[in-house]
Motif scaffolding. Structure first.
Motif, PDB file in Angstrom:
ATOM      1  N   SER A 172      -3.671   6.232  13.971  1.00  0.00           N
ATOM      2  CA  SER A 172      -2.618   6.781  13.112  1.00  0.00           C
ATOM      3  C   SER A 172      -2.168   5.744  12.100  1.00  0.00           C
ATOM      4  CB  SER A 172      -1.415   7.218  13.958  1.00  0.00           C
ATOM      5  OG  SER A 172      -0.807   6.079  14.550  1.00  0.00           O
ATOM      6  N   ASN A 173      -1.516   6.230  11.040  1.00  0.00           N
ATOM      7  CA  ASN A 173      -0.929   5.315  10.061  1.00  0.00           C
ATOM      8  C   ASN A 173       0.087   4.388  10.727  1.00  0.00           C
ATOM      9  OD1 ASN A 173      -2.450   6.664   8.208  1.00  0.00           O
ATOM     10  ND2 ASN A 173      -0.720   7.557   7.089  1.00  0.00           N
ATOM     11  N   ALA A 174       0.845   4.939  11.674  1.00  0.00           N
ATOM     12  CA  ALA A 174       1.875   4.146  12.345  1.00  0.00           C
ATOM     13  C   ALA A 174       1.260   2.973  13.107  1.00  0.00           C
ATOM     14  CB  ALA A 174       2.675   5.041  13.293  1.00  0.00           C
ATOM     15  N   ALA A 175       0.126   3.221  13.756  1.00  0.00           N
ATOM     16  CA  ALA A 175      -0.533   2.156  14.522  1.00  0.00           C
ATOM     17  C   ALA A 175      -1.040   1.058  13.597  1.00  0.00           C
ATOM     18  CB  ALA A 175      -1.678   2.735  15.337  1.00  0.00           C
ATOM     19  N   TRP A 176      -1.651   1.453  12.491  1.00  0.00           N
ATOM     20  CA  TRP A 176      -2.146   0.454  11.536  1.00  0.00           C
ATOM     21  C   TRP A 176      -0.991  -0.321  10.902  1.00  0.00           C
ATOM     22  CZ3 TRP A 176      -6.883   2.367   8.204  1.00  0.00           C
ATOM     23  CH2 TRP A 176      -8.020   2.393   9.019  1.00  0.00           C
ATOM     24  N   ALA A 177       0.114   0.390  10.602  1.00  0.00           N
ATOM     25  CA  ALA A 177       1.270  -0.274   9.997  1.00  0.00           C
ATOM     26  C   ALA A 177       1.867  -1.303  10.959  1.00  0.00           C
ATOM     27  CB  ALA A 177       2.321   0.761   9.612  1.00  0.00           C
ATOM     28  N   ARG A 185       5.798   3.228   5.569  1.00  0.00           N
ATOM     29  CA  ARG A 185       5.878   3.485   4.140  1.00  0.00           C
ATOM     30  C   ARG A 185       5.328   2.306   3.333  1.00  0.00           C
ATOM     31  NH1 ARG A 185      11.398   5.290   0.866  1.00  0.00           N
ATOM     32  NH2 ARG A 185      10.419   5.476  -1.205  1.00  0.00           N
ATOM     33  N   ALA A 186       5.714   1.076   3.715  1.00  0.00           N
ATOM     34  CA  ALA A 186       5.232  -0.113   2.999  1.00  0.00           C
ATOM     35  C   ALA A 186       3.729  -0.280   3.194  1.00  0.00           C
ATOM     36  CB  ALA A 186       5.974  -1.346   3.492  1.00  0.00           C
ATOM     37  N   PHE A 187       3.258   0.002   4.412  1.00  0.00           N
ATOM     38  CA  PHE A 187       1.819  -0.103   4.679  1.00  0.00           C
ATOM     39  C   PHE A 187       1.038   0.878   3.808  1.00  0.00           C
ATOM     40  CE2 PHE A 187      -1.862   1.646   6.901  1.00  0.00           C
ATOM     41  CZ  PHE A 187      -2.622   0.500   7.080  1.00  0.00           C
ATOM     42  N   THR A 188       1.480   2.116   3.763  1.00  0.00           N
ATOM     43  CA  THR A 188       0.783   3.124   2.970  1.00  0.00           C
ATOM     44  C   THR A 188       0.764   2.752   1.488  1.00  0.00           C
ATOM     45  OG1 THR A 188       1.372   4.872   4.547  1.00  0.00           O
ATOM     46  CG2 THR A 188       0.759   5.569   2.319  1.00  0.00           C
ATOM     47  N   ARG A 189       1.866   2.222   0.994  1.00  0.00           N
ATOM     48  CA  ARG A 189       1.940   1.825  -0.410  1.00  0.00           C
ATOM     49  C   ARG A 189       0.942   0.696  -0.703  1.00  0.00           C
ATOM     50  NH1 ARG A 189       6.999   1.419  -0.606  1.00  0.00           N
ATOM     51  NH2 ARG A 189       7.197  -0.811  -0.150  1.00  0.00           N
ATOM     52  N   ARG A 190       0.888  -0.311   0.168  1.00  0.00           N
ATOM     53  CA  ARG A 190      -0.054  -1.411  -0.025  1.00  0.00           C
ATOM     54  C   ARG A 190      -1.499  -0.930   0.096  1.00  0.00           C
ATOM     55  NH1 ARG A 190       0.296  -6.449   3.653  1.00  0.00           N
ATOM     56  NH2 ARG A 190      -1.721  -6.737   2.633  1.00  0.00           N
ATOM     57  N   PHE A 191      -1.755  -0.085   1.075  1.00  0.00           N
ATOM     58  CA  PHE A 191      -3.116   0.401   1.306  1.00  0.00           C
ATOM     59  C   PHE A 191      -3.611   1.181   0.095  1.00  0.00           C
ATOM     60  CE2 PHE A 191      -6.576   2.850   3.016  1.00  0.00           C
ATOM     61  CZ  PHE A 191      -7.114   2.063   4.020  1.00  0.00           C
ATOM     62  N   ARG A 192      -2.758   2.034  -0.427  1.00  0.00           N
ATOM     63  CA  ARG A 192      -3.153   2.830  -1.590  1.00  0.00           C
ATOM     64  C   ARG A 192      -3.386   1.937  -2.817  1.00  0.00           C
ATOM     65  NH1 ARG A 192      -2.464   8.264  -2.560  1.00  0.00           N
ATOM     66  NH2 ARG A 192      -0.942   8.470  -0.858  1.00  0.00           N
TER      67      ARG A 192
END
Length: 271
Positions: A172-177, A185-192
């Motif tokens: 999940s996104n949460a696990a990767w974050a 939210r910060a993880f998704t922004r950086r990943f994108r």
């Protein structure tokens, strides 16, 4: 030239050096780079090419254009290659990043003919004309979407590399974050920002890329189940939408599928 190390002929005064190499299943050409640009064609099997920027999966009857000086590694899955090593100034139009392309019948036959040349083949007559025509044919190829970008940041790249090696639908996104010590939210922004895709979209594409080598020995239904798709139909729809061809095109039973290569004599690493 067949099963000849590139280092033995790299200084030969020819803009195009064709070399054919047979590899045992699962052979890994570890991280290396070439002074010349490389056109790497898999006459059989599947190749997975990694660079610092991404991963390119090369299905049977396709090729990858590798820019000169690009550090890369290649995993060979039952592959017999036909490579062209090309002086960079002979191909100013060469892409700046690795690019997967189709190999139509004319280009394939030219490659098969070229690897029979001696290193110092004559530039006049047939051999020189074949070398020239090869470059014209490669320049006409359009890129195919068999790749994903890998983040430049080590903390984002590590889970991506792991996922490419063994896709896990439970991630999940949460696990990767949490692993990156970031909010989701910060993880998704950086990943994108580093890949151009959201983590979920990236994982979906990576999972489909992982299907390509699995289809060499498994049916569409088997691969769909192994990768966690709800049904073979759902897997087929996603694969076709992403890559423009159905997964059945890469199964062993398909008329266009070529079997595993046979290794003839000792294998030499041409890198």
């Amino acid at each position: 030239m067949k099963n000849v190390p590139l280092a033995d002929v790299d200084d030969v005064d020819r803009a195009v050096l064709p070399i054919g190499t047979d590899y045992p299943p699962g052979h890994l050409l570890d991280w290396h780079e070439h002074r010349r640009a490389q056109f790497l064609y898999g006459a059989t099997g599947v190749m997975v090419v990694d660079t610092g920027d991404g991963t390119w999966t090369v299905p049977p009857e396709r090729a990858v254009l590798i820019p000169s000086g690009t550090r890369h590694r290649v995993r060979m899955l039952g592959v017999s290659t036909r490579s062209l090593y090309i002086e960079p100034d002979a191909v100013p139009w060469w892409p700046d990043t690795c690019t997967v392309v189709d190999v139509p019948p004319l280009l394939r036959e030219l490659l098969l003919a070229a690897v029979e040349f001696e290193a110092d083949y004559s530039l006049a007559g047939r051999d020189g004309s074949v070398a020239d025509l090869l470059l014209h044919e490669i320049a006409a190829r359009a890129p195919l979407p068999f790749h994903v970008r890998v983040p430049a940041s080590a903390d984002l790249a590590a889970p991506c590399r792991e996922y490419l090696a063994a896709p896990d639908t439970g991630v999940s996104n949460a696990a990767w974050a949490a692993r990156a010590h970031l909010s989701e939210r910060a993880f998704t922004r950086r990943f994108r920002a580093e890949t151009g895709d959201s983590p979920a979209v990236w994982r979906g594409r990576a999972r489909l890329l992982a299907a390509v080598p699995l289809l060499r020995s498994g049916s569409v239904s088997e691969v769909a189940g192994r990768l966690g798709y709800a049904s073979p139909a759902a897997f087929t729809a996603a694969f076709t939408r992403t890559f423009g061809v159905p997964p059945s095109r890469f199964t062993r039973g398909h008329p266009g599928h070529r079997g595993r290569s046979t290794v003839h004599g000792p294998v030499s690493d041409p890198s």
